[in-house]
Scaffold this active site. Structure first.
Site, PDB file in Angstrom:
ATOM      1  N   CYS A 166      34.637 -23.479  28.811  1.00 24.95           N
ATOM      2  CA  CYS A 166      33.339 -23.718  28.156  1.00 24.95           C
ATOM      3  C   CYS A 166      33.361 -23.236  26.710  1.00 24.95           C
ATOM      4  CB  CYS A 166      32.223 -23.023  28.932  1.00 24.95           C
ATOM      5  SG  CYS A 166      30.606 -23.220  28.159  1.00 24.95           S
ATOM      6  N   CYS A 216      30.216 -21.477  25.512  1.00 25.69           N
ATOM      7  CA  CYS A 216      30.082 -20.091  25.999  1.00 25.69           C
ATOM      8  C   CYS A 216      31.029 -19.149  25.247  1.00 25.69           C
ATOM      9  CB  CYS A 216      30.434 -19.992  27.487  1.00 25.69           C
ATOM     10  SG  CYS A 216      29.813 -21.297  28.510  1.00 25.69           S
ATOM     11  N   ASP A 217      32.252 -19.564  25.061  1.00 23.71           N
ATOM     12  CA  ASP A 217      33.296 -18.632  24.614  1.00 23.71           C
ATOM     13  C   ASP A 217      33.868 -18.912  23.220  1.00 23.71           C
ATOM     14  OD1 ASP A 217      33.084 -17.342  27.068  1.00 23.71           O
ATOM     15  OD2 ASP A 217      34.531 -18.666  28.015  1.00 23.71           O
TER      16      ASP A 217
END
Ligand code: NDP
Length: 331
Positions: free
Chosen positions: A154, A157-158
């Site tokens: 993701c 997200c990261d």
């Protein structure tokens, strides 16, 4: 104000097939942000929800590191911690949280039925499916070895953790192109490792990555391995694998993002609810209603576009409100 009277829990024994049968008002399946948010709203609306967690309690966020984009956490929060907070909040309002895996469903008539672990049959007035989706992996040992140490599924997200660094994205679909475009705004260099010589992605997405100055597309390439001492430091890539032209080379990267597709966890509901070509549950536009009255879907099992914790939570909230309104109309 109590809008309707939830059914009393009624535990019984189905002796014909050795299943226990329990009658409840509201069943929620899944323990990601969608499931827990649905539970918070359903419990506060006095639907006395029972939530089954599934195998991965807390859902996909329990395998991410820090969550920095969920509103309300200015310092960020670890994925598992946030899911623990959501569970506590759902329980605080009376949700009955249980461990169990949905193994079959029967929505052929009323009441609606779902069996857990092959033995516990739950009969419910309303059901919220929030079973999420599972990111596909390539199946090479390096993915496991570097999980949480440079391998992610993701970018939203990261990606932030790789600002100014070099990364690679595996895949050639819309997700891969979207992830690569997102990362290109943060990272110095983004490699795309595409196994064929064409993208699967839509034309506008292809255009976006092909015109980005810092994205390099490695056509006909596959990820062979990763290396690094305290995290990912590079990848071994193989071009034209299995042909006489096969060649291996290394690229220096700090992070690897897998975007080879997600599998929505909808299999056991497919005989009843409508699903698209890729298995995502189809809901009525602008609502969480499936084609089965009383069955609602929320989160990643019905959303292939946004796939964020906050959007999943929002659709869990909508599903609980839709379920409550459905029950009110039924009375
Ligand atoms: P897709 O299945 O569309 O694409 C997966 C990609 O990964 C393909 O390029 C595929 O290669 C590649 N791949 C699969 N397995 C491997 C493997 N073992 N090794 C190397 N490469 C592999 O998945 P997406 O997640 O991209 O998209 C899913 C659905 O969601 C699609 O319908 C998509 O259009 C939609 N979507 C829509 C978005 C939007 O509208 N904003 C955003 C993201 C997704 P190959 O092509 O060779 O099979």
């Amino acid at each position: 104000m109590q809008l309707f009277k939830p059914l009393e829990t009624d535990k019984g024994e189905d002796k014909s097939d050795c299943k226990t049968t329990e009658k409840i008002c509201c069943l929620i399946i899944g323990s990601g942000p969608a499931g827990y948010t649905a539970a918070i709203y359903a419990a506060r609306a006095n639907l006395k929800p029972v939530l089954y967690t599934g195998l991965q309690q807390g859902g996909q966020l329990t395998i991410t590191t820090d969550v920095e984009n969920f509103p309300g956490y200015p310092e960020g929060v670890s994925g598992p911690e946030m899911m623990e907070d959501l569970r506590k909040q759902a329980e605080k309002f009376g949700t009955d949280v249980r461990f169990g895996i949905a193994t079959s469903s029967d929505f052929s008539g009323k009441p609606l039925k779902v069996t857990f672990d092959g033995t516990a049959e739950i009969v419910a007035d309303v059901i919220i499916i929030a079973t999420g989706a599972t990111a596909k992996f390539l199946g090479i040992p390096a993915e496991k070895k570097y999980a949480g140490m440079g391998v992610s599924a993701c970018a939203t997200c990261d990606g932030f953790f790789y600002r100014g660094k070099d990364v690679a994205v595996v895949g050639g679909g819309d997700t891969a192109c979207e992830e690569a475009s997102y990362l290109a705004n943060l990272c110095s260099k983004v490699y795309m490792i595409v196994r064929r010589d064409v993208f699967r992605a839509s034309k506008p997405m292809q255009h976006r990555v092909m015109t980005a100055p810092n994205i390099e597309i490695l056509w006909k390439c596959q990820l062979d391995d990763l290396f690094g001492t305290n995290g990912v430091e590079g990848a071994v890539v193989v071009r034209e694998k299995g042909t006489p032209e096969e060649e291996k080379f290394n690229i220096k990267i700090d992070g690897l993002f897998l975007a080879v597709g997600h599998t929505p966890n909808s299999d056991i509901f497919k005989p009843w609810v409508e699903t698209g070509e890729t298995g995502y549950i189809i809901t009525e536009p602008g609502s969480t209603c499936t084609r089965v009255p009383g069955v609602f879907a929320a989160g990643d099992v019905m959303d292939y576009v946004y796939r964020q914790a906050v959007t999943a939570a929002a659709s869990g909230c909508k599903a609980a409100i839709d379920a409550e309104r459905y029950l009110t109309e039924m009375l």
